[in-house]
Design a protein around this motif. Structure first.
Motif, mmCIF file in Angstrom:
data_model
loop_
_atom_site.group_PDB
_atom_site.id
_atom_site.type_symbol
_atom_site.label_atom_id
_atom_site.label_comp_id
_atom_site.label_asym_id
_atom_site.label_seq_id
_atom_site.Cartn_x
_atom_site.Cartn_y
_atom_site.Cartn_z
ATOM 1 N N VAL A 106 95.619 61.916 -19.212
ATOM 2 C CA VAL A 106 95.397 60.931 -18.159
ATOM 3 C C VAL A 106 95.663 59.540 -18.724
ATOM 4 O O VAL A 106 95.484 59.301 -19.924
ATOM 5 C CB VAL A 106 93.952 61.043 -17.604
ATOM 6 N N ALA A 107 96.109 58.648 -17.845
ATOM 7 C CA ALA A 107 96.228 57.233 -18.197
ATOM 8 C C ALA A 107 95.299 56.484 -17.259
ATOM 9 O O ALA A 107 95.205 56.806 -16.072
ATOM 10 C CB ALA A 107 97.665 56.760 -18.036
ATOM 11 N N ASP A 155 99.638 47.436 -22.216
ATOM 12 C CA ASP A 155 99.311 46.525 -21.113
ATOM 13 C C ASP A 155 97.990 46.876 -20.438
ATOM 14 O O ASP A 155 97.888 46.897 -19.210
ATOM 15 C CB ASP A 155 100.445 46.502 -20.074
ATOM 16 N N GLY A 156 96.975 47.214 -21.214
ATOM 17 C CA GLY A 156 95.659 47.511 -20.679
ATOM 18 C C GLY A 156 95.489 48.913 -20.124
ATOM 19 O O GLY A 156 94.431 49.251 -19.598
ATOM 20 N N ILE A 157 96.533 49.736 -20.215
ATOM 21 C CA ILE A 157 96.452 51.117 -19.750
ATOM 22 C C ILE A 157 96.282 52.028 -20.961
ATOM 23 O O ILE A 157 97.109 52.027 -21.870
ATOM 24 C CB ILE A 157 97.699 51.520 -18.936
ATOM 25 N N HIS A 158 95.185 52.786 -20.964
ATOM 26 C CA HIS A 158 94.891 53.718 -22.052
ATOM 27 C C HIS A 158 95.523 55.067 -21.721
ATOM 28 O O HIS A 158 95.207 55.668 -20.698
ATOM 29 C CB HIS A 158 93.383 53.878 -22.237
ATOM 30 N N CYS A 159 96.396 55.543 -22.571
ATOM 31 C CA CYS A 159 97.072 56.835 -22.393
ATOM 32 C C CYS A 159 96.405 57.835 -23.327
ATOM 33 O O CYS A 159 96.374 57.625 -24.537
ATOM 34 C CB CYS A 159 98.554 56.708 -22.720
ATOM 35 N N CYS A 160 95.867 58.910 -22.741
ATOM 36 C CA CYS A 160 95.051 59.854 -23.512
ATOM 37 C C CYS A 160 95.455 61.299 -23.252
ATOM 38 O O CYS A 160 95.951 61.631 -22.178
ATOM 39 C CB CYS A 160 93.586 59.699 -23.128
#
Length: 120
Positions: free
Chosen positions: A44-45, A83-88
């Motif tokens: 999820v991001a 850009d402030g989006i966490h990619c997990c």
């Protein structure tokens, strides 16, 4: 019939769905409600107010699958932040949970296609 072509260069192991309000997907990370950007069976991001410094975080995924409320507890392993989006990526998730999540993503895809066909 819709055919999806996956190229090996993309590094994608699963289709990634852009989350909309119509999907009814809710994400909580470390007890904090987050804004999910996109979702796949594998990860999820999301955006979150404030800063999360840990690389491995507990998460709760909540959604309806064919009208049945579902919740999945797992961990998120952060791969990158752009850009402030966490990619997990998801960790500590059972095979059954992966299947449920995969079915939810497919349900979202079908609903998106229906909405697009009604617009056109």
């Amino acid at each position: 019939m819709i055919e999806l072509e996956y190229t090996r260069d993309s590094g994608r192991r699963a289709y990634r769905h852009e989350i909309t309000e119509e999907d009814g997907f809710h994400l909580t990370v470390s007890g904090q409600v987050c804004d999910a950007v996109n979702l796949s069976e594998n990860g999820v991001a999301y955006r979150v107010q404030g800063e999360l410094k840990e690389e491995l975080l507990p998460a709760m995924l909540e959604f309806d699958l064919d009208g049945v409320p579902m919740s999945i507890c797992c961990n998120l392993q952060r791969v990158r932040t752009i850009d402030g989006i966490h990619c997990c990526e998801f960790t500590a998730m059972s095979d059954r949970q992966h299947i449920i999540l995969s079915r939810f993503v497919m349900q979202c895809q079908k609903a998106y296609i229906r909405r697009q066909s009604l617009k056109g």
